[in-house]
Design a protein around this motif. Sequence first.
Motif, PDB file in Angstrom:
ATOM      1  N   LYS A  95       0.814  -1.212   0.000  1.00 29.97           N
ATOM      2  CA  LYS A  95       0.000   0.000   0.000  1.00 29.97           C
ATOM      3  C   LYS A  95       0.851   1.268   0.000  1.00 29.97           C
ATOM      4  CE  LYS A  95      -1.775  -1.379   3.874  1.00 29.97           C
ATOM      5  NZ  LYS A  95      -1.199  -2.724   3.905  1.00 29.97           N
ATOM      6  N   THR A  96       1.848   1.288   0.887  1.00 27.79           N
ATOM      7  CA  THR A  96       2.666   2.500   1.005  1.00 27.79           C
ATOM      8  C   THR A  96       3.449   2.736  -0.281  1.00 27.79           C
ATOM      9  OG1 THR A  96       2.824   2.146   3.382  1.00 27.79           O
ATOM     10  CG2 THR A  96       4.438   3.629   2.406  1.00 27.79           C
ATOM     11  N   SER A  97       4.027   1.676  -0.827  1.00 24.78           N
ATOM     12  CA  SER A  97       4.804   1.823  -2.067  1.00 24.78           C
ATOM     13  C   SER A  97       3.909   2.344  -3.191  1.00 24.78           C
ATOM     14  CB  SER A  97       5.392   0.482  -2.499  1.00 24.78           C
ATOM     15  OG  SER A  97       6.076  -0.118  -1.428  1.00 24.78           O
ATOM     16  N   THR A 141      -2.081   7.701   6.949  1.00 25.60           N
ATOM     17  CA  THR A 141      -2.993   7.748   8.098  1.00 25.60           C
ATOM     18  C   THR A 141      -2.746   6.553   9.005  1.00 25.60           C
ATOM     19  OG1 THR A 141      -4.738   6.496   6.987  1.00 25.60           O
ATOM     20  CG2 THR A 141      -4.800   8.867   6.741  1.00 25.60           C
ATOM     21  N   ASP A 142      -1.779   5.740   8.630  1.00 29.81           N
ATOM     22  CA  ASP A 142      -1.441   4.560   9.420  1.00 29.81           C
ATOM     23  C   ASP A 142      -0.576   5.028  10.595  1.00 29.81           C
ATOM     24  OD1 ASP A 142      -0.606   2.164  10.399  1.00 29.81           O
ATOM     25  OD2 ASP A 142       0.197   1.409   8.516  1.00 29.81           O
ATOM     26  N   ALA A 143      -0.982   4.667  11.817  1.00 28.37           N
ATOM     27  CA  ALA A 143      -0.199   5.110  12.977  1.00 28.37           C
ATOM     28  C   ALA A 143       1.238   4.605  12.872  1.00 28.37           C
ATOM     29  CB  ALA A 143      -0.860   4.611  14.258  1.00 28.37           C
ATOM     30  N   HIS A 174       3.717   4.667  10.631  1.00 27.19           N
ATOM     31  CA  HIS A 174       4.070   5.286   9.346  1.00 27.19           C
ATOM     32  C   HIS A 174       5.268   4.624   8.698  1.00 27.19           C
ATOM     33  CE1 HIS A 174       1.338   8.565  10.023  1.00 27.19           C
ATOM     34  NE2 HIS A 174       1.907   8.850  11.178  1.00 27.19           N
ATOM     35  N   SER A 175       5.229   4.524   7.351  1.00 27.22           N
ATOM     36  CA  SER A 175       6.456   4.091   6.682  1.00 27.22           C
ATOM     37  C   SER A 175       6.678   4.846   5.387  1.00 27.22           C
ATOM     38  CB  SER A 175       6.414   2.575   6.429  1.00 27.22           C
ATOM     39  OG  SER A 175       5.337   2.264   5.584  1.00 27.22           O
ATOM     40  N   LEU A 176       5.900   5.920   5.220  1.00 24.34           N
ATOM     41  CA  LEU A 176       6.014   6.737   4.016  1.00 24.34           C
ATOM     42  C   LEU A 176       7.417   7.338   3.890  1.00 24.34           C
ATOM     43  CD1 LEU A 176       4.145   7.557   1.745  1.00 24.34           C
ATOM     44  CD2 LEU A 176       3.405   9.512   3.112  1.00 24.34           C
ATOM     45  N   ILE A 213      -3.951   8.680  -0.293  1.00 26.59           N
ATOM     46  CA  ILE A 213      -3.971   8.291   1.114  1.00 26.59           C
ATOM     47  C   ILE A 213      -3.506   6.860   1.302  1.00 26.59           C
ATOM     48  CG2 ILE A 213      -5.434   8.086   3.164  1.00 26.59           C
ATOM     49  CD1 ILE A 213      -7.305  10.098   1.361  1.00 26.59           C
ATOM     50  N   ASP A 214      -2.466   6.718   2.088  1.00 23.59           N
ATOM     51  CA  ASP A 214      -1.910   5.410   2.406  1.00 23.59           C
ATOM     52  C   ASP A 214      -2.585   4.941   3.695  1.00 23.59           C
ATOM     53  OD1 ASP A 214      -0.281   3.249   2.975  1.00 23.59           O
ATOM     54  OD2 ASP A 214       1.411   4.485   3.639  1.00 23.59           O
ATOM     55  N   CYS A 215      -3.519   4.007   3.563  1.00 21.59           N
ATOM     56  CA  CYS A 215      -4.305   3.577   4.724  1.00 21.59           C
ATOM     57  C   CYS A 215      -3.569   2.527   5.557  1.00 21.59           C
ATOM     58  CB  CYS A 215      -5.630   2.968   4.267  1.00 21.59           C
ATOM     59  SG  CYS A 215      -6.712   4.100   3.401  1.00 21.59           S
TER      60      CYS A 215
HETATM   61 MG    MG Z   1       2.223   0.803   4.751  1.00 17.32          MG
END
Ligand code: MG
Length: 393
Positions: A16-18, A39-41, A43-45, A132-134
Amino acid sequence: MSTRLILYSGKGGVGKTSLSAATAIRAAALGRRTLVVSTDAAHSLADALDRDIEGVPTPILPRLEAVEIDVNRELASHWGVIHDYLTRFITFRGVEETVAEELAILPGMEELFSLLRVKAFADSRRYDVIVIDCAPTGDTVRMLAVPEVLGFYFDRIFPIQRTVVRTVRPVAKRVTDLPLPSDDVFGAVKALYRQMEAMGPILQDPGRSSIRIVLNPEKMVINESQRLYTYLNLFGFPVDAIVANRVLPEEARSDYFDRWFSIQAGHLQTARSAFEPLPFFQAPLFDREMVGTEMLDEFAERVFGETDPTGVLHREKPMEIRKKGKGYVLSLRLPFAEKDRIQVWTRGDDLVVQVDNQRRHLVLPRTLAGRAVEGAAFDDAWLRVTFGEKEAS
Ligand SMILES: [Mg+2]
Ligand SMILES: Nc1ncnc2c1ncn2[C@@H]1O[C@H](COP(=O)(O)OP(=O)(O)OP(=O)(O)O)[C@@H](O)[C@H]1O
């Protein structure tokens, strides 16, 4: 033009993040003012983009900004006052304080408040596209259900309490320690309610928002994605594409991987036909982790090719209301659901639809409210609820 919202959801670790970062990079390259939000607590963005990202939009490339929302801060600002009250209230009922603190937060709430922040970014008109990266599936589903749960709660509990408080506060103060909500609490509830009410229609508008499900060609991931798709439909959120990530590319063909190729081919076939007619994109497994804007740009190229990933890739309304004789039929598309997993009933002016343990309270439009439900049928992925003539009131 209003800001377009694109959400990537899916099981943990599927990509998802990628994909969010890759989509945002492509959007900016296509000339759109773009923000990518996590919005993921967890985070890895920042790791994916290989840049420091703050709690405020941070410039990454021309026209591209990224932000990792501080979920605890959002929680405190929207829920703080209400949370304090609920904690006191629950403690009063004899629950230990630490437990009460936990109880006063609904699962999925942190993510929901992050979405309210997203709404503020959208309202600012500074961006054409927000990606948005959920958080992983379970949290996303819970987050989407929270407004309905809260709405239900606010509608029924707080108005009653407000009346009670008005009448009994002066007296109650003298005779009981029962914590009564102050005007601050009501104010916070009202403000939150208003924001949430505005957020729902935006996320449910297929012209403005699209949810994309990311999956890997594996049996369990596909199963979970199907459930996610059902729930997203239940809550009326438009899904416009599926992305199958980590597909073994031709150049990886070797004796060793031979079996994996046929296993993946089988799963891809299953997923493709299951999600028909949604557009189905494939993303290859790279020969290393995807880190940095250059690799992510290449990733976007391999996934979307000539397709503009900011476009609405598929239009379908999950809900329809049609006149039929003197009554109406409300149709709700629930792909992958089965008859015995669905329950339907009415409650006041609400139609309650439950699939597994996901429950939606559909506030019936005026045309339908007050009409008796004459029947419900489920076939071919559509739940059809028939409403009769309006009852004289
Ligand atoms: Mg992710
Ligand atoms: N197609 C791919 N080829 C190679 N590596 C990949 C691919 N897709 C994702 N990865 C790598 O797999 C890891 C997990 O990907 P990513 O963080 O995008 O998944 P996620 O769905 O956001 O995970 P989480 O649910 O933990 O947030 C990352 O290290 C990423 O670089």
